[in-house]
Scaffold this motif. Structure first.
Motif, PDB file in Angstrom:
ATOM      1  N   THR A 173       0.828  -1.219   0.000  1.00  0.00           N
ATOM      2  CA  THR A 173       0.000   0.000   0.000  1.00  0.00           C
ATOM      3  C   THR A 173       0.860   1.266   0.000  1.00  0.00           C
ATOM      4  O   THR A 173       0.484   2.263  -0.573  1.00  0.00           O
ATOM      5  CB  THR A 173      -0.964   0.057   1.202  1.00  0.00           C
ATOM      6  OG1 THR A 173      -0.196   0.011   2.415  1.00  0.00           O
ATOM      7  CG2 THR A 173      -1.960  -1.093   1.174  1.00  0.00           C
ATOM      8  N   HIS A 174       2.017   1.213   0.694  1.00  0.00           N
ATOM      9  CA  HIS A 174       2.933   2.361   0.705  1.00  0.00           C
ATOM     10  C   HIS A 174       4.276   1.929   1.267  1.00  0.00           C
ATOM     11  O   HIS A 174       4.404   0.807   1.753  1.00  0.00           O
ATOM     12  CB  HIS A 174       2.332   3.549   1.470  1.00  0.00           C
ATOM     13  CG  HIS A 174       2.068   3.309   2.932  1.00  0.00           C
ATOM     14  ND1 HIS A 174       1.139   2.394   3.390  1.00  0.00           N
ATOM     15  CD2 HIS A 174       2.607   3.864   4.051  1.00  0.00           C
ATOM     16  CE1 HIS A 174       1.116   2.409   4.715  1.00  0.00           C
ATOM     17  NE2 HIS A 174       2.010   3.289   5.146  1.00  0.00           N
ATOM     18  N   HIS A 175       5.252   2.831   1.226  1.00  0.00           N
ATOM     19  CA  HIS A 175       6.640   2.391   1.433  1.00  0.00           C
ATOM     20  C   HIS A 175       7.102   2.344   2.886  1.00  0.00           C
ATOM     21  O   HIS A 175       8.262   2.078   3.151  1.00  0.00           O
ATOM     22  CB  HIS A 175       7.574   3.318   0.642  1.00  0.00           C
ATOM     23  CG  HIS A 175       7.628   4.721   1.179  1.00  0.00           C
ATOM     24  ND1 HIS A 175       6.760   5.705   0.770  1.00  0.00           N
ATOM     25  CD2 HIS A 175       8.432   5.288   2.112  1.00  0.00           C
ATOM     26  CE1 HIS A 175       7.038   6.827   1.421  1.00  0.00           C
ATOM     27  NE2 HIS A 175       8.054   6.600   2.242  1.00  0.00           N
ATOM     28  N   PRO A 227       8.068   1.080   6.608  1.00  0.00           N
ATOM     29  CA  PRO A 227       8.635  -0.227   6.956  1.00  0.00           C
ATOM     30  C   PRO A 227       7.650  -1.213   7.591  1.00  0.00           C
ATOM     31  O   PRO A 227       7.810  -2.420   7.417  1.00  0.00           O
ATOM     32  CB  PRO A 227       9.758   0.087   7.946  1.00  0.00           C
ATOM     33  CG  PRO A 227       9.790   1.552   8.111  1.00  0.00           C
ATOM     34  CD  PRO A 227       8.850   2.187   7.172  1.00  0.00           C
ATOM     35  N   ASP A 228       6.633  -0.710   8.308  1.00  0.00           N
ATOM     36  CA  ASP A 228       5.673  -1.668   8.890  1.00  0.00           C
ATOM     37  C   ASP A 228       4.818  -2.333   7.808  1.00  0.00           C
ATOM     38  O   ASP A 228       4.145  -3.331   8.079  1.00  0.00           O
ATOM     39  CB  ASP A 228       4.781  -1.013   9.975  1.00  0.00           C
ATOM     40  CG  ASP A 228       4.194   0.329   9.564  1.00  0.00           C
ATOM     41  OD1 ASP A 228       4.776   1.005   8.698  1.00  0.00           O
ATOM     42  OD2 ASP A 228       3.140   0.705  10.128  1.00  0.00           O
ATOM     43  N   HIS A 229       4.886  -1.826   6.586  1.00  0.00           N
ATOM     44  CA  HIS A 229       4.093  -2.394   5.494  1.00  0.00           C
ATOM     45  C   HIS A 229       4.923  -3.175   4.476  1.00  0.00           C
ATOM     46  O   HIS A 229       4.429  -4.116   3.878  1.00  0.00           O
ATOM     47  CB  HIS A 229       3.281  -1.283   4.809  1.00  0.00           C
ATOM     48  CG  HIS A 229       2.352  -0.611   5.766  1.00  0.00           C
ATOM     49  ND1 HIS A 229       1.025  -0.944   5.870  1.00  0.00           N
ATOM     50  CD2 HIS A 229       2.579   0.328   6.729  1.00  0.00           C
ATOM     51  CE1 HIS A 229       0.470  -0.232   6.849  1.00  0.00           C
ATOM     52  NE2 HIS A 229       1.398   0.552   7.380  1.00  0.00           N
ATOM     53  N   ILE A 230       6.178  -2.790   4.292  1.00  0.00           N
ATOM     54  CA  ILE A 230       6.969  -3.432   3.217  1.00  0.00           C
ATOM     55  C   ILE A 230       8.129  -4.282   3.727  1.00  0.00           C
ATOM     56  O   ILE A 230       8.872  -4.859   2.940  1.00  0.00           O
ATOM     57  CB  ILE A 230       7.548  -2.398   2.218  1.00  0.00           C
ATOM     58  CG1 ILE A 230       8.682  -1.559   2.853  1.00  0.00           C
ATOM     59  CG2 ILE A 230       6.465  -1.495   1.681  1.00  0.00           C
ATOM     60  CD1 ILE A 230       9.516  -0.820   1.817  1.00  0.00           C
ATOM     61  N   GLY A 276      -4.757   0.482   3.695  1.00  0.00           N
ATOM     62  CA  GLY A 276      -3.446   0.771   4.282  1.00  0.00           C
ATOM     63  C   GLY A 276      -3.582   1.804   5.377  1.00  0.00           C
ATOM     64  O   GLY A 276      -4.488   1.721   6.216  1.00  0.00           O
ATOM     65  N   ASP A 277      -2.743   2.828   5.353  1.00  0.00           N
ATOM     66  CA  ASP A 277      -2.819   3.871   6.383  1.00  0.00           C
ATOM     67  C   ASP A 277      -3.568   5.111   5.896  1.00  0.00           C
ATOM     68  O   ASP A 277      -3.483   6.174   6.505  1.00  0.00           O
ATOM     69  CB  ASP A 277      -1.407   4.286   6.836  1.00  0.00           C
ATOM     70  CG  ASP A 277      -0.752   3.189   7.653  1.00  0.00           C
ATOM     71  OD1 ASP A 277      -1.414   2.161   7.900  1.00  0.00           O
ATOM     72  OD2 ASP A 277       0.429   3.346   8.030  1.00  0.00           O
ATOM     73  N   HIS A 278      -4.284   4.979   4.789  1.00  0.00           N
ATOM     74  CA  HIS A 278      -5.029   6.128   4.275  1.00  0.00           C
ATOM     75  C   HIS A 278      -6.130   6.541   5.260  1.00  0.00           C
ATOM     76  O   HIS A 278      -6.326   7.729   5.509  1.00  0.00           O
ATOM     77  CB  HIS A 278      -5.616   5.781   2.910  1.00  0.00           C
ATOM     78  CG  HIS A 278      -6.358   6.907   2.276  1.00  0.00           C
ATOM     79  ND1 HIS A 278      -5.801   8.151   2.092  1.00  0.00           N
ATOM     80  CD2 HIS A 278      -7.636   6.989   1.811  1.00  0.00           C
ATOM     81  CE1 HIS A 278      -6.696   8.944   1.533  1.00  0.00           C
ATOM     82  NE2 HIS A 278      -7.804   8.270   1.355  1.00  0.00           N
ATOM     83  N   GLY A 313      -4.900  -0.408   7.755  1.00  0.00           N
ATOM     84  CA  GLY A 313      -3.581  -0.966   8.066  1.00  0.00           C
ATOM     85  C   GLY A 313      -3.314  -1.085   9.562  1.00  0.00           C
ATOM     86  O   GLY A 313      -2.399  -1.791   9.972  1.00  0.00           O
ATOM     87  N   HIS A 314      -4.090  -0.384  10.370  1.00  0.00           N
ATOM     88  CA  HIS A 314      -3.946  -0.480  11.825  1.00  0.00           C
ATOM     89  C   HIS A 314      -5.328  -0.354  12.456  1.00  0.00           C
ATOM     90  O   HIS A 314      -6.136   0.458  12.001  1.00  0.00           O
ATOM     91  CB  HIS A 314      -3.055   0.638  12.378  1.00  0.00           C
ATOM     92  CG  HIS A 314      -1.690   0.681  11.749  1.00  0.00           C
ATOM     93  ND1 HIS A 314      -0.649  -0.113  12.178  1.00  0.00           N
ATOM     94  CD2 HIS A 314      -1.208   1.399  10.703  1.00  0.00           C
ATOM     95  CE1 HIS A 314       0.422   0.125  11.428  1.00  0.00           C
ATOM     96  NE2 HIS A 314       0.100   1.036  10.518  1.00  0.00           N
ATOM     97  N   GLY A 315      -5.580  -1.144  13.482  1.00  0.00           N
ATOM     98  CA  GLY A 315      -6.814  -0.996  14.246  1.00  0.00           C
ATOM     99  C   GLY A 315      -8.017  -1.681  13.608  1.00  0.00           C
ATOM    100  O   GLY A 315      -7.884  -2.509  12.699  1.00  0.00           O
TER     101      GLY A 315
HETATM  102 ZN    ZN Z   1       1.484   1.843   8.970  1.00  0.00          ZN
END
Ligand code: ZN
Length: 324
Positions: free
Chosen positions: A73-75, A77-80, A191-193, A237-239
């Motif tokens: 979803t984006h760069h 570190p918790d995602h990639i 993601g984190d959007h 991405g969270h929660g």
């Molecule tokens: Zn995140």
């Protein structure tokens, strides 16, 4: 170690929540189970996250090599961080701007470092804080692994092997940010959007092309939120799941304009640099999270400037803001 369960969202979607060493807490990754098996985000590169990811896959009788595609979803570190677990058998794909992050392109990182050093100075940040931020960036890089980039996804693209899903570009939290949208039932994997329990920050970024102006990330974030109105449910991405996304979007947009008004107050009696206001607005937090608090400050200055509420001018290489 905390065990986070495997959650079945729909017949097609599984959620695997993985631990992270970051303040934000655990990260949600998703698996779309269709003609192809598509993993959305990987979690950070830590032993704990990898152990948990492999256990969750095993519970579904899957091995990493069964995953056909990893969409990032984006760069951040918790995602990639864990793409290396899948690189042998899966395509690793994301927004085109993802490529240098994933390949750990050192000249790209150096360009950004140089850009930010000059940029922070212009906004009145002292050298020790600039170095602190650079150190923080290096720390985050430890939680990612260099990898190849197999292909890019852009606005409107369909996703091979998972009919009904399309890509929607959602820049703001990150310039690389994309979300997945299911046109049949209005499901969004975001993601984190959009995050329910905390507001996602529009983090400052350097331009991706030389000599272009920096992206105004908070303004882009607001546009990208407005674009996502009408989703039925959002998997973040969270929660927790977001069951009333339109309400959350309106809330977030409103919070930003209210916060901007508070920032404006600091500029009423005299001209100041963004860093000065950052310290006044976040007297304790700015020294713990200088990059984040500065992003918040400048993002809201961008918004105020766009609304015609403040102006800026440059003198001797320094940028000054004042309310109108
Ligand atoms: Zn995140």
């Amino acid at each position: 170690m905390m065990e986070l369960p495997l959650i079945k969202k729909t017949a097609q979607i599984r959620q695997m929540t993985l631990p992270t060493p970051f303040l934000v807490g655990p990260v949600n990754t998703y698996l779309i189970w269709s003609d192809a098996l598509v993993l959305i985000d990987t979690g950070p590169k830590t032993e704990e996250a990898q152990g948990q990811l492999l256990r969750r896959l095993r519970e579904m009788n899957l091995r990493p090599k069964d995953i056909d595609r990893v969409i990032l979803t984006h760069h951040h570190p918790d995602h990639i961080g864990m793409t290396h677990v899948f690189q042998e058998h899966a395509d690793i794909i994301g927004h085109p701007k993802m490529e240098p992050w994933l390949r750990k392109d050192m000249s790209f990182f150096e360009e950004r470092r140089t850009f930010f050093a000059g940029f922070y100075r212009q906004h009145g940040m002292p050298e020790n804080w600039i170095q602190e931020i650079e150190q923080g960036n290096r720390y985050y890089m430890k939680y990612t692994e260099e990898n190849r980039f197999d292909g890019s996804l852009q606005e409107g693209d369909e996703i091979d092997g998972v009919p009904g899903w399309r890509i929607i570009e959602t820049p703001g939290h990150a310039e690389t940010h994309i979300s997945l949208w299911n046109e049949r039932d209005g499901t969004m994997i975001a993601g984190d959007h959009l995050i329910g329990h905390i507001s996602s920050n529009a983090i400052l970024e350097a331009p991706y092309e030389k000599n272009k102006p920096r992206p105004k990330t908070l303004l882009k974030y607001r546009d990208a939120m407005k674009k996502c109105r009408g989703a039925a449910i959002v998997y973040p991405g969270h929660g927790e799941d977001i069951t009333e996304p339109d309400r959350l979007i309106d809330e977030r947009l409103h919070e930003q304009t209210s916060k901007a008004a508070v920032f404006k107050k600091w500029l009423e009696e005299k001209e100041k640099t963004a860093f000065e206001v950052c310290q006044q607005m976040y007297p304790k937090m700015y020294s713990k999270q200088p990059a984040l608090t500065f992003s918040e400050t400048l993002g809201h200055f961008d918004l105020l400037e766009e609304l015609g509420e403040i102006t800026s001018r440059e003198e001797n290489g320094r940028i000054w803001y004042k309310s109108v």
